[in-house]
Design a protein around this motif. Structure first.
Motif, mmCIF file in Angstrom:
data_model
loop_
_atom_site.group_PDB
_atom_site.id
_atom_site.type_symbol
_atom_site.label_atom_id
_atom_site.label_comp_id
_atom_site.label_asym_id
_atom_site.label_seq_id
_atom_site.Cartn_x
_atom_site.Cartn_y
_atom_site.Cartn_z
ATOM 1 N N ARG A 175 41.675 36.918 40.819
ATOM 2 C CA ARG A 175 41.022 35.890 41.630
ATOM 3 C C ARG A 175 39.543 35.807 41.301
ATOM 4 N N ALA A 176 38.924 36.948 41.114
ATOM 5 C CA ALA A 176 37.478 36.990 40.877
ATOM 6 C C ALA A 176 37.121 36.761 39.411
ATOM 7 N N GLU A 177 37.875 37.369 38.506
ATOM 8 C CA GLU A 177 37.500 37.352 37.088
ATOM 9 C C GLU A 177 38.447 36.571 36.190
ATOM 10 N N GLY A 178 39.664 36.328 36.641
ATOM 11 C CA GLY A 178 40.645 35.625 35.829
ATOM 12 C C GLY A 178 41.204 36.504 34.723
ATOM 13 N N VAL A 179 42.083 35.913 33.939
ATOM 14 C CA VAL A 179 42.688 36.591 32.794
ATOM 15 C C VAL A 179 42.248 35.833 31.555
ATOM 16 N N PRO A 180 41.771 36.532 30.520
ATOM 17 C CA PRO A 180 41.364 35.834 29.299
ATOM 18 C C PRO A 180 42.494 34.952 28.754
ATOM 19 N N ASP A 181 42.118 33.799 28.215
ATOM 20 C CA ASP A 181 43.113 32.841 27.717
ATOM 21 C C ASP A 181 44.051 33.452 26.690
ATOM 22 N N ASP A 182 43.510 34.268 25.774
ATOM 23 C CA ASP A 182 44.372 34.831 24.737
ATOM 24 C C ASP A 182 45.414 35.776 25.343
ATOM 25 N N VAL A 183 45.037 36.513 26.368
ATOM 26 C CA VAL A 183 45.985 37.416 27.040
ATOM 27 C C VAL A 183 47.053 36.591 27.754
ATOM 28 N N MET A 184 46.648 35.526 28.434
ATOM 29 C CA MET A 184 47.622 34.675 29.134
ATOM 30 C C MET A 184 48.588 34.028 28.155
ATOM 31 N N GLN A 185 48.080 33.583 27.016
ATOM 32 C CA GLN A 185 48.950 32.969 26.007
ATOM 33 C C GLN A 185 49.990 33.971 25.498
ATOM 34 N N ARG A 186 49.543 35.200 25.208
ATOM 35 C CA ARG A 186 50.471 36.239 24.738
ATOM 36 C C ARG A 186 51.480 36.596 25.829
ATOM 37 N N ALA A 187 50.998 36.701 27.078
ATOM 38 C CA ALA A 187 51.881 37.043 28.190
ATOM 39 C C ALA A 187 52.937 35.953 28.395
ATOM 40 N N ASP B 95 47.872 45.527 30.149
ATOM 41 C CA ASP B 95 47.592 45.449 28.717
ATOM 42 C C ASP B 95 47.234 46.855 28.241
ATOM 43 N N ASP B 96 48.159 47.459 27.523
ATOM 44 C CA ASP B 96 47.961 48.809 27.000
ATOM 45 C C ASP B 96 47.773 48.714 25.491
ATOM 46 N N ALA B 97 46.513 48.599 25.068
ATOM 47 C CA ALA B 97 46.164 48.503 23.640
ATOM 48 C C ALA B 97 46.945 47.398 22.932
ATOM 49 N N MET C 281 43.156 50.726 28.784
ATOM 50 C CA MET C 281 44.227 50.034 29.464
ATOM 51 C C MET C 281 43.617 49.169 30.561
ATOM 52 N N ILE C 282 44.122 47.939 30.649
ATOM 53 C CA ILE C 282 43.625 46.989 31.646
ATOM 54 C C ILE C 282 44.794 46.533 32.509
ATOM 55 N N ILE C 283 44.586 46.543 33.816
ATOM 56 C CA ILE C 283 45.570 46.056 34.773
ATOM 57 C C ILE C 283 45.026 44.754 35.346
ATOM 58 N N TYR C 284 45.740 43.658 35.110
ATOM 59 C CA TYR C 284 45.371 42.372 35.692
ATOM 60 C C TYR C 284 46.191 42.206 36.974
ATOM 61 N N LEU D 287 47.780 55.118 37.283
ATOM 62 C CA LEU D 287 47.093 55.014 35.986
ATOM 63 C C LEU D 287 45.580 55.060 36.214
ATOM 64 N N PRO D 288 45.044 56.208 36.604
ATOM 65 C CA PRO D 288 43.628 56.279 36.974
ATOM 66 C C PRO D 288 42.656 55.944 35.843
ATOM 67 N N GLU D 289 43.096 56.052 34.607
ATOM 68 C CA GLU D 289 42.213 55.728 33.483
ATOM 69 C C GLU D 289 42.129 54.221 33.237
ATOM 70 N N ALA D 290 43.004 53.465 33.876
ATOM 71 C CA ALA D 290 43.041 52.016 33.670
ATOM 72 C C ALA D 290 41.975 51.315 34.505
ATOM 73 N N GLN D 291 41.573 50.149 34.004
ATOM 74 C CA GLN D 291 40.588 49.317 34.700
ATOM 75 C C GLN D 291 41.325 48.157 35.362
ATOM 76 N N LEU D 292 41.077 47.943 36.655
ATOM 77 C CA LEU D 292 41.679 46.813 37.358
ATOM 78 C C LEU D 292 40.774 45.595 37.227
ATOM 79 N N VAL D 293 41.348 44.493 36.783
ATOM 80 C CA VAL D 293 40.644 43.216 36.720
ATOM 81 C C VAL D 293 41.272 42.319 37.781
ATOM 82 N N ASP D 294 40.482 41.969 38.795
ATOM 83 C CA ASP D 294 40.968 41.112 39.870
ATOM 84 C C ASP D 294 41.052 39.678 39.344
#
Length: 104
Positions: free
Chosen positions: A28-40, A85-87, A1-4, A19-26
């Protein structure tokens, strides 16, 4: 699981704590992958923009009329947070409905 989201955002911090098992993606620092943004954007549309933020209020009318995906790419803080993003299933925000769906 990824938290943007943003590492300094209170709501994102609450989400990471719940959600301690989730990974936080900042975003500002890393952005969101284009495919994830398109789906969102396909799933949430204009709700993906945080129009209550100080960043949004600082934009002029012409900037606000730009494509939401371009705006978010230029100003990552404009994205409503968190985007989870949960799977492959996307959730926006940290509402009671999202928490119930993720069985928190």
């Amino acid at each position: 699981m990824i938290i943007y989201g943003l590492k300094n955002c209170d709501t994102c911090r609450k989400t990471v704590k719940a959600l301690p098992e989730a990974q936080l993606v900042d975003v500002r620092a890393e952005g969101v992958p284009d495919d994830v943004m398109q789906r969102a954007f396909a799933q949430f549309g204009a709700a993906l923009l945080n129009t209550r933020s100080t960043t949004w209020r600082g934009l002029d009318a012409d900037e606000r009329d730009a494509d939401p995906l371009v705006l978010i790419a230029q100003h990552p803080a404009l994205m409503k947070r968190p985007l989870i993003d949960d799977a492959g299933t996307l959730y926006l925000g940290w509402t009671k409905q999202v928490q119930d769906a993720l069985a928190v």
